[in-house]
Design an enzyme around this catalytic site. Structure first.
Site, PDB file in Angstrom:
ATOM      1  CD  GLU A   8      19.835 -20.962  10.376  1.00  0.00           C
ATOM      2  OE1 GLU A   8      20.902 -20.342  10.230  1.00  0.00           O
ATOM      3  OE2 GLU A   8      19.642 -21.761  11.315  1.00  0.00           O
ATOM      4  CG  ASP A  42      23.735 -24.496  -7.814  1.00  0.00           C
ATOM      5  OD1 ASP A  42      22.690 -25.159  -7.767  1.00  0.00           O
ATOM      6  OD2 ASP A  42      24.249 -23.974  -6.808  1.00  0.00           O
TER       7      ASP A  42
END
Length: 876
Positions: free
Chosen positions: A614, A263
């Site tokens: 979000e 990542d």
């Protein structure tokens, strides 16, 4: 002319000189070709190929390549593309065939875009063929902001859908990939976002085998996914990207033969003192990651591998393994492939944003919608309605169509626009009514009326300067006065002689407002932006290659000139956005909505959440939200307070929710007669919503996650123990259960054919007949569950073991067959191995889960099956 006869040795010598090099020889295996090519590289060249920005190696004819690309629900961040519903919405379809169709369309557009980019010499970020999709982490807790990127809370549903999406992306050629998909984030990763760089996940062996790993195993074994992304967090004490246990699980246990990518900037966390801090230096961190199987670094750490080899932290031979894997991947995408060998190169660019894909986006949006409530069959509404009030902050907001990791549609349809188009003879009026949440601005482009070229405030607009460089340096090529800053450049530039993908702009002047108050000032930019107020930097948008709104609240006094400077940088993308945004004080939002509702025949409410609240590691300045996650599951109070006042008017009301995670709408469920869950529905979301509300489509979506009544019903967010979370372990009564969804018609189940007993090592074959007993044609999602009669307290109480979405005409009956393999019925024993034991299981089939305490429209049939023959050990 006399004919020349060449000696035999000269003919042979010439033949040898034309011999095809090993790495270009298609008769050699990809592994042989990669090994040979890597053998020609220097240490520095090998290391250069292990970072996501891989430079050209001209002497070996290896072109520059950027490995970073996204296609979560359409090709992302690379200009115009078809935008499908956010992943959680696609999960709500419960439709494997549709997932494959969507992925095929996405990969068609991706291939076409790549070859168009390459033809113009563009090989930067979001222009390659390696895609960091799908996100198959388990949405174990509704507070997780990135849960919208997943297919829900169930590993079986997630795995089945992901297999189809990956197959559609990677294509059907046995030699060459259409794209390379990436299953992420391996392995135990689902928030909290604020702790992801230092969190240590320690799941029980029961939860690891039952919940966190089955779908990853499935996409490797059944879809052949060729890339896996390791997560930020630690697993059992070691960062996932430096954890040999996880590499062994992937490669040795499951047979994964692709490459692993970190990542982004996850390996920095190895030595960052505020993160995992397991190494002292970059060299040690890089060596640790490569030794643990992480072949490719999204980040800036792997260049340290050159020094790491020299210091003995790792050998060059160990690096070769990773570089060879990466070269194999590029070969299988078409590097050095003979002309015509890769059939996907022939996909025409006109497939991008094509009519067929737009229709597919609409069909997918329709399939994703879940009808949660329809009291007294209020829906569908009549198209003969005269006056409609569309109210709510999500009614006309492009942001809530797109979610995150999104592309840019050419003609997005918001709910408001969809309803207007559906009712050409009605009066459709709109009011925002309230903020999505207290503290989140309602953005508008700053109007020209408050912008001025100088302090005299005589001329409206801003002084604009356009540069051919990235930093607003030197003399501008063009100057003019722009009325305001509201620009979208799609493969075009402000002026013909400025490169569309590499320029900068600066706007200067003054802002003067007519009313003293608190204003939100900011902007939306792709790629970089800076906003100064009276020479003080108040908003900065980093050059991160995807647009996002950034803002700051400031107090402005009426009729006072405030100096404004706004800078924009456009860096190597095919889509440029720069908007100067604000929110001005407005105390009449609620009053306007109530008055509008009073004058209307029906009220359609568009409420929910927002990608501004979000998402992934966000800086959210709103109470109830933290770092992209939620602190509660309630709908923000601003929305419920407005709906309570509107409900008192006694008008028919329809609530449409647009959000990426479960919301506790307890009051709404009790008082609003019709409720639709629409998720973040993509470019055609507004049309799909209007189609359902007014009866042109019969909804059949099902919830891919549990909607709880209260946050206190479930354990703490940071608790990775699955007990008490998701339908498989939750003991209480949810607001809406996993698998729930209504229809405009009714279905009946009969002839549930299941044996009374079966040996533990045998497949279970099940069939059932389904009949449409209503007055409307429609789809049904047939769901098969296995429930333990005796709950051992460690394994799931109930498991989804089969599902099928099918269309039935009025009165039509179809037979649905399921095959359940032994592994689906296994439990994890005290030795942490999967075993199918002699026990009694209840098998239930219907349009929902069996639940005696919850009303279900469809009758669910349940039968008991005795497993016999002794314990059967599952061999992975």
């Amino acid at each position: 002319m006399k004919k020349t006869i060449l000696p035999l040795f000269l003919i042979l010598a010439m033949s040898c000189s034309k011999e095809i090099p090993v790495h270009k020889n298609v008769h050699k295996s990809f592994d042989e070709r990669a090994k040979y090519l890597v053998s020609l590289m220097t240490l520095e060249e090998k290391v250069s190929q292990m970072s996501y920005e891989s430079p050209e190696i001209a002497r070996l004819e290896i072109p520059e390549y950027n490995w970073w690309n996204e296609c979560l629900h359409g090709v992302a961040r690379a200009g115009i593309a078809t935008v499908f519903p956010q992943a959680i919405g696609m999960g709500a379809m419960w439709d494997k065939d549709q997932m494959f169709k969507v992925a095929t369309a996405v990969s068609d557009e991706a291939r076409a875009k790549h070859h168009e980019f390459a033809s113009r010499g563009k090989r930067g970020i979001y222009q390659g063929l390696t895609y960091w999709t799908p996100n198959i982490n388990i949405f174990r807790d509704p507070r997780w902001g990135r849960g919208m990127e997943t297919y829900g809370e169930d590993p079986y549903l997630t795995g089945e859908l992901a297999v189809q999406y990956i197959k559609g992306l990677q294509g059907d050629d046995t030699n060459y990939f259409k794209l390379i998909a990436t299953a992420k984030h391996f392995v135990v990763h689902s928030g909290p976002e604020i702790d992801r760089h230092r969190f240590n996940a320690t799941p029980t062996p029961f939860d690891m085998l039952n919940t966190y790993s089955p779908h990853f195993e499935k996409v490797i074994k059944e879809a052949g996914v060729y890339s896996v992304m390791c997560a930020y967090n630690s697993y059992n004490g070691l960062p996932c990207c430096g954890n040999t246990e996880l590499n062994d699980l992937l490669r040795n246990d499951w047979g994964f033969n692709g490459y692993i990518v970190s990542d982004c900037w996850a390996i920095v966390d190895f030595y960052n003192k505020d993160a995992h801090a397991v190494t002292e230096t970059q060299q040690e961190a890089a060596a640790m990651a490569v030794k643990a199987g992480t072949d490719l670094n999204c980040g800036s750490t792997y260049p340290a591998l050159v020094e790491a080899v020299k210091k003995g932290h790792i050998t060059e031979e160990e690096l070769n393994v990773s570089v060879e894997r990466l070269i194999v991947a590029r070969l299988r995408l078409g590097l050095f492939a003979p002309k015509g060998a890769v059939k996907f190169e022939n996909i025409s660019y006109d497939v991008v944003d094509s009519e067929n894909h737009r229709l597919l986006a609409l069909e997918t949006a329709r399939k994703s919608l879940v009808l949660l409530k329809n009291e007294n069959n209020l829906l569908p509404l009549s198209k003969n309605v005269k006056k409609v009030a569309v109210i709510g902050p999500n009614s006309n907001d492009l942001e809530v169509l797109l979610g995150n990791y999104n592309g840019y549609p050419s003609n997005p349809i918001t709910p408001l626009n969809g309803i207007i188009q559906k009712l050409p003879n009605a009066e459709v009026n709109y009011a925002v009514g309230c903020k999505t949440a207290k503290g989140l601005p309602i953005f508008e482009v700053v109007p020209s009326a408050v912008l001025f070229t100088d302090e005299s405030l005589k001329e409206n607009g801003l002084n604009a300067e356009y540069f051919s460089n990235l930093e607003c340096e030197g003399n501008p090529l063009y100057t003019q006065i722009d009325d305001n800053v509201d620009f979208t450049w799609r493969t075009t530039s402000p002026f013909e002689d400025i490169k569309y993908d590499q320029f900068s702009a600066r706007w200067t002047g003054y802002i003067s407002v007519p009313k003293t108050g608190k204003y939100a000032l900011g902007g939306e930019a792709f790629s970089g932006m800076k906003l100064y107020l009276n020479d003080s930097l108040i908003v900065a948008r980093e050059d991160v290659h995807h647009p996002k709104k950034e803002y700051e609240y400031v107090t402005l006094k009426a009729n006072i000139p405030y100096k404004i400077k706004l800078e924009y940088k456009q860096n190597n993308t095919d889509y440029a956005i720069m908007k100067f945004l604000w929110e001005a004080p407005n105390d009449s939002l609620e009053k306007e909505a109530i008055q509008l509702a009073k004058e209307s025949d029906v009220i359609i409410l568009c409420m929910g959440l927002s990608p501004l609240l979000e998402g992934e590691e966000m800086k959210v300045k709103v109470d109830g939200f933290s770092g992209g996650d939620r602190l509660d599951v309630k709908l923000p109070a601003t929305q419920t307070e407005l709906m309570k006042k509107l409900q008192k008017l006694g008008k028919p009301m329809v609530l449409v929710l647009l959000n990426g995670s479960a919301v506790a709408i307890n009051w709404e469920n009790e008082h609003i007669p019709a409720i639709i869950e629409a998720w973040y529905p993509g470019q055609a979301g507004g049309t799909a919503i209007a189609d359902v509300i007014f009866g042109d489509y019969n909804p059949a979506g099902r919830l891919p996650l549990t909607f709880y009544k209260d946050i206190n019903d479930i354990p703490a967010f940071s608790d990775y123990n699955m007990k008490g979370k998701t339908y498989r372990y939750f003991k209480g009564n949810p607001l809406y259960q996993f698998g729930y969804g209504l229809s405009f018609t009714t279905f009946e189940y009969s002839n549930f054919n299941v044996p009374s007993s079966i040996e533990t090592n045998k497949e279970l074959l099940v069939s059932v007949e389904v009949t449409n007993t209503g007055n409307v044609a429609g789809e049904e999602v047939v769901q098969l569950y296995a429930t333990k009669v005796i709950d051992d307290g460690f394994n799931p109480t109930r498991n989804l073991v089969g599902f099928k979405r099918l269309f039935l005409k009025v009165g039509e009956t179809k037979t649905v067959n399921f095959k359940v393999v032994p592994k689906q019925l296994a439990s994890v024993d005290e030795n942490y191995v999967q075993v199918v034991n002699n026990e009694v299981l209840q098998f239930s089939v219907g349009g929902s889960q069996p639940n005696e305490e919850l009303d279900t429209v469809q009758k669910v049939i349940t039968k008991e099956v005795q497993l016999i023959g002794g314990a059967y050990l599952i061999n992975n």
